[in-house]
Scaffold this active site. Sequence first.
Site, PDB file in Angstrom:
ATOM      1  N   TYR A 147       0.829  -1.207   0.000  1.00  0.00           N
ATOM      2  CA  TYR A 147       0.000   0.000   0.000  1.00  0.00           C
ATOM      3  C   TYR A 147       0.867   1.263   0.000  1.00  0.00           C
ATOM      4  CZ  TYR A 147      -3.663   3.363   1.102  1.00  0.00           C
ATOM      5  OH  TYR A 147      -4.512   4.453   1.069  1.00  0.00           O
ATOM      6  N   GLU A 154       1.620   6.465  -7.007  1.00  0.00           N
ATOM      7  CA  GLU A 154       0.484   7.249  -7.487  1.00  0.00           C
ATOM      8  C   GLU A 154       0.751   8.745  -7.340  1.00  0.00           C
ATOM      9  OE1 GLU A 154      -3.294   6.022  -5.846  1.00  0.00           O
ATOM     10  OE2 GLU A 154      -2.676   3.923  -5.818  1.00  0.00           O
TER      11      GLU A 154
END
Length: 221
Positions: A147, A154
Amino acid sequence: MAGVFSILKRLYFSIYNWVVFYGWAQVLYFAVKTIKESGPEHVYNTVEKPLFLAQSAAILEIVHSLIGLVRSPISATLPQISSRLFLIWGILYNFPEVRTSFLVSSLVISWSITEVIRYSFFGTKEMLGVTPSFLTWLRYSTFLVLYPSGITSEVGLIYLALPYIKSSEIYCLRMPNKWNFTFDSYYASLLALAIYVPGSPHMYTYMLGQRKRVLSKSKRE
């Protein structure tokens, strides 16, 4: 009647999870193969089609949550899927300038490992009614590393794309217009980056809570 609906629901989710699993498995395989043979700068061109198909299929998960087919809250499902769709359709699709960044490789690897585990977990659960303990542990533990690496990738790709978003004015809507409304994709992207600040810790905390609850229950059983 309820029994028939339950059977159809399990059949649907079994097919859905294994089909999307296959898509993400392709993404992972092609990404690793390309990094090994050609380098990370070529990953996007290799995985583009299966990546876009597999990730876009997740729109159905928003629908599943909205109509109550799954227990996952929309507050957790919508932000995660929306941010990914923004990355592939808003950033990677429109701005080839960022596609050769090493961040694309780290993004694709983080996402694909996560989803191969997740969809195999749910696919097995729907088919057999249970999941192997090792798959449960992977489902609720690998996010500890994947994560943060995914989120970092991102954010990094959005940041790299900002100059190109600003200069291209893609999807911008200027006044005057018949809707009497203005939209600037550059500032929208800045807002998206800002949302990551409270959103990422919220999601991480939510997943930590899930991990503690599920693994504690698994130990008791």
